[in-house]
Scaffold this motif. Structure first.
Motif, PDB file in Angstrom:
ATOM      1  N   ALA A  41       0.555  -1.502  -0.413  1.00 53.84           N
ATOM      2  CA  ALA A  41      -0.211  -0.033  -0.448  1.00 53.84           C
ATOM      3  C   ALA A  41       0.889   1.818  -0.530  1.00 53.84           C
ATOM      4  O   ALA A  41       0.226   2.040  -0.707  1.00 53.84           O
ATOM      5  CB  ALA A  41      -0.877  -0.100   1.084  1.00 53.84           C
TER       6      ALA A  41
ATOM      7  N   VAL B  90       1.877   3.223  -3.289  1.00 47.57           N
ATOM      8  CA  VAL B  90       1.528   4.138  -4.527  1.00 47.57           C
ATOM      9  C   VAL B  90       1.709   4.904  -4.687  1.00 47.57           C
ATOM     10  O   VAL B  90       1.911   5.775  -4.148  1.00 47.57           O
ATOM     11  CB  VAL B  90      -0.173   4.051  -4.514  1.00 47.57           C
ATOM     12  CG1 VAL B  90      -0.504   2.347  -4.533  1.00 47.57           C
ATOM     13  CG2 VAL B  90      -0.664   4.368  -2.695  1.00 47.57           C
TER      14      VAL B  90
ATOM     15  N   ASP C 210      -9.215   3.232   4.229  1.00 44.98           N
ATOM     16  CA  ASP C 210      -9.493   1.327   4.067  1.00 44.98           C
ATOM     17  C   ASP C 210     -10.243   1.592   4.415  1.00 44.98           C
ATOM     18  O   ASP C 210     -10.730  -0.164   4.706  1.00 44.98           O
ATOM     19  CB  ASP C 210      -8.146   1.032   4.741  1.00 44.98           C
ATOM     20  CG  ASP C 210      -7.016   1.122   3.811  1.00 44.98           C
ATOM     21  OD1 ASP C 210      -6.921   1.799   2.410  1.00 44.98           O
ATOM     22  OD2 ASP C 210      -5.803   1.447   4.571  1.00 44.98           O
TER      23      ASP C 210
ATOM     24  N   VAL D  89     -10.339  -1.243  -0.964  1.00 52.56           N
ATOM     25  CA  VAL D  89     -10.344  -1.494  -2.326  1.00 52.56           C
ATOM     26  C   VAL D  89     -10.625  -3.407  -2.262  1.00 52.56           C
ATOM     27  O   VAL D  89     -11.111  -4.165  -2.194  1.00 52.56           O
ATOM     28  CB  VAL D  89      -8.648  -2.348  -2.438  1.00 52.56           C
ATOM     29  CG1 VAL D  89      -8.303  -2.642  -3.872  1.00 52.56           C
ATOM     30  CG2 VAL D  89      -8.233  -1.590  -2.931  1.00 52.56           C
TER      31      VAL D  89
ATOM     32  N   THR E  91      -8.897  -4.351  -8.923  1.00 48.37           N
ATOM     33  CA  THR E  91      -7.652  -3.641  -9.743  1.00 48.37           C
ATOM     34  C   THR E  91      -7.634  -4.065 -11.629  1.00 48.37           C
ATOM     35  O   THR E  91      -8.096  -4.445 -11.613  1.00 48.37           O
ATOM     36  CB  THR E  91      -6.450  -4.427  -8.758  1.00 48.37           C
ATOM     37  OG1 THR E  91      -6.487  -4.579  -7.536  1.00 48.37           O
ATOM     38  CG2 THR E  91      -5.138  -4.008  -9.599  1.00 48.37           C
TER      39      THR E  91
ATOM     40  N   TYR F  93      -5.890   0.837  -7.937  1.00 53.75           N
ATOM     41  CA  TYR F  93      -7.081  -0.052  -7.279  1.00 53.75           C
ATOM     42  C   TYR F  93      -8.279   0.579  -6.469  1.00 53.75           C
ATOM     43  O   TYR F  93      -7.790   2.036  -6.629  1.00 53.75           O
ATOM     44  CB  TYR F  93      -5.768   0.204  -5.574  1.00 53.75           C
ATOM     45  CG  TYR F  93      -5.132  -0.524  -5.873  1.00 53.75           C
ATOM     46  CD1 TYR F  93      -4.831  -1.951  -6.288  1.00 53.75           C
ATOM     47  CD2 TYR F  93      -3.247   0.437  -6.045  1.00 53.75           C
ATOM     48  CE1 TYR F  93      -3.276  -2.883  -6.084  1.00 53.75           C
ATOM     49  CE2 TYR F  93      -1.934  -0.339  -5.702  1.00 53.75           C
ATOM     50  CZ  TYR F  93      -2.094  -1.856  -5.737  1.00 53.75           C
ATOM     51  OH  TYR F  93      -1.499  -3.149  -6.169  1.00 53.75           O
TER      52      TYR F  93
ATOM     53  N   ARG G   7      -3.565   5.055  -6.270  1.00 54.69           N
ATOM     54  CA  ARG G   7      -5.621   4.008  -5.206  1.00 54.69           C
ATOM     55  C   ARG G   7      -6.115   5.589  -5.645  1.00 54.69           C
ATOM     56  O   ARG G   7      -6.390   6.573  -5.991  1.00 54.69           O
ATOM     57  CB  ARG G   7      -4.085   4.590  -3.881  1.00 54.69           C
ATOM     58  CG  ARG G   7      -6.471   4.408  -2.885  1.00 54.69           C
ATOM     59  CD  ARG G   7      -6.613   2.701  -2.658  1.00 54.69           C
ATOM     60  NE  ARG G   7      -7.870   2.370  -2.564  1.00 54.69           N
ATOM     61  CZ  ARG G   7      -7.880   2.097  -0.993  1.00 54.69           C
ATOM     62  NH1 ARG G   7      -6.166   2.108  -0.069  1.00 54.69           N
ATOM     63  NH2 ARG G   7      -8.958   1.550  -0.495  1.00 54.69           N
TER      64      ARG G   7
ATOM     65  N   THR H 238      -5.948  11.591  -4.119  1.00 53.75           N
ATOM     66  CA  THR H 238      -6.633   9.507  -4.859  1.00 53.75           C
ATOM     67  C   THR H 238      -8.483   9.976  -5.811  1.00 53.75           C
ATOM     68  O   THR H 238      -8.512   9.156  -6.149  1.00 53.75           O
ATOM     69  CB  THR H 238      -7.525   8.920  -3.545  1.00 53.75           C
ATOM     70  OG1 THR H 238      -8.108   9.649  -2.930  1.00 53.75           O
ATOM     71  CG2 THR H 238      -5.943   8.995  -2.981  1.00 53.75           C
TER      72      THR H 238
END
Length: 252
Positions: free
Chosen positions: A20, A23, A36, A41, A44, A58, A92, A100
């Motif tokens: 993780a 990323v 999280d 996730v 993918t 992700y 992500r 993100t």
């Protein structure tokens, strides 16, 4: 881009959690824990590129679908010819945090890996201002050298003033400004540079009936779309002893 793979499995999720921190757009600890927990996730998407590299996305399938992401990223990756060889790059995706967000991830990919060619932009803006109690049409010529996120250039503009009629004759009075300009648009490569600031100097001081003495103007221009913008500013005249606020519209 040769191949796109959608993977959704427990093994992949375990692999993600072990990597993780790798990323390109990690969050701070508290936000990462929140992400999280509430948007884990589930899927993918892997883009295999011709140079034996891969882009890995992700995401949570309640926020994005693989088909929509393919449509978003395929055209971008076809232009990303500076993507490094033999390398896996991961991002992500989540809508709730700026780093993100889909917009930011696309922006980062384009900024880093899509070649950019500097260009010269020339336009002939026209518009209408409200200046010191008078409506003043504006016409001009503008030239900018464009880089990826900003541009530098200048313009020559004519603020047109119609004095009161004398013996029913209409007289047109011109006030010519030479302007230095800076335009920018950070965080968005899809549209035009929407922000411009400038400062200008009146070159025909002796012939202008609207202004007198040393006259300067400063302005901010905000594009509403490709062809229309709103401009606000201030003009200092009479050797900068008198100031007029201005507001107007521009068509490009």
């Amino acid at each position: 881009m040769k191949r796109i793979i959608l993977v959704s499995s427990l093994a992949l999720l375990c692999a993600f959690h072990s990597q993780a921190q790798e990323v390109e757009n990690p969050l701070g600890k508290s936000n990462q824990e929140w992400l999280d927990r509430d948007w884990p996730v589930t899927d993918t998407l892997v883009f295999d590129l011709p140079n034996e590299s891969t882009l890995i996305l992700y995401f949570n399938n309640t926020e994005f679908s693989a088909r929509d992401l393919e449509e978003e990223f395929e055209p971008l990756l076809q232009k990303a010819t500076d993507f490094p060889e033999f390398k896996n790059i991961s991002y992500r995706l989540n809508k709730n945090f700026a780093p993100t967000s889909l917009k930011n991830v696309k922006y980062q990919l384009e900024k880093k890996y899509v070649p950019y060619v500097d260009s010269l932009e020339m336009t002939f803006p026209v518009g209408l201002d409200f200046t010191g109690g008078d409506f003043t049409p504006v016409v001009g010529f503008r030239a900018h050298l464009n880089w990826r996120n900003f541009s530098l250039g200048g313009s020559v503009t004519n603020t047109i003033y119609f004095p009161e009629r004398i013996e029913k004759n209409i007289k047109v009075n011109s006030s010519w400004f030479v302007n230095a300009e800076f335009a920018w648009e950070f965080g968005n490569l899809d549209g035009p540079r929407r922000n411009t600031i400038g400062i200008g100097y009146l070159v025909n001081q002796d012939n202008s009936q609207l202004f007198s003495g040393t006259t300067l103007q400063a302005f901010y221009n905000r594009k509403l779309n490709k062809n229309i913008s709103i401009q606000v500013g201030v003009i200092g005249t009479e050797n900068l002893k008198t100031f007029y606020p201005t507001i107007g519209i521009r068509f490009w």
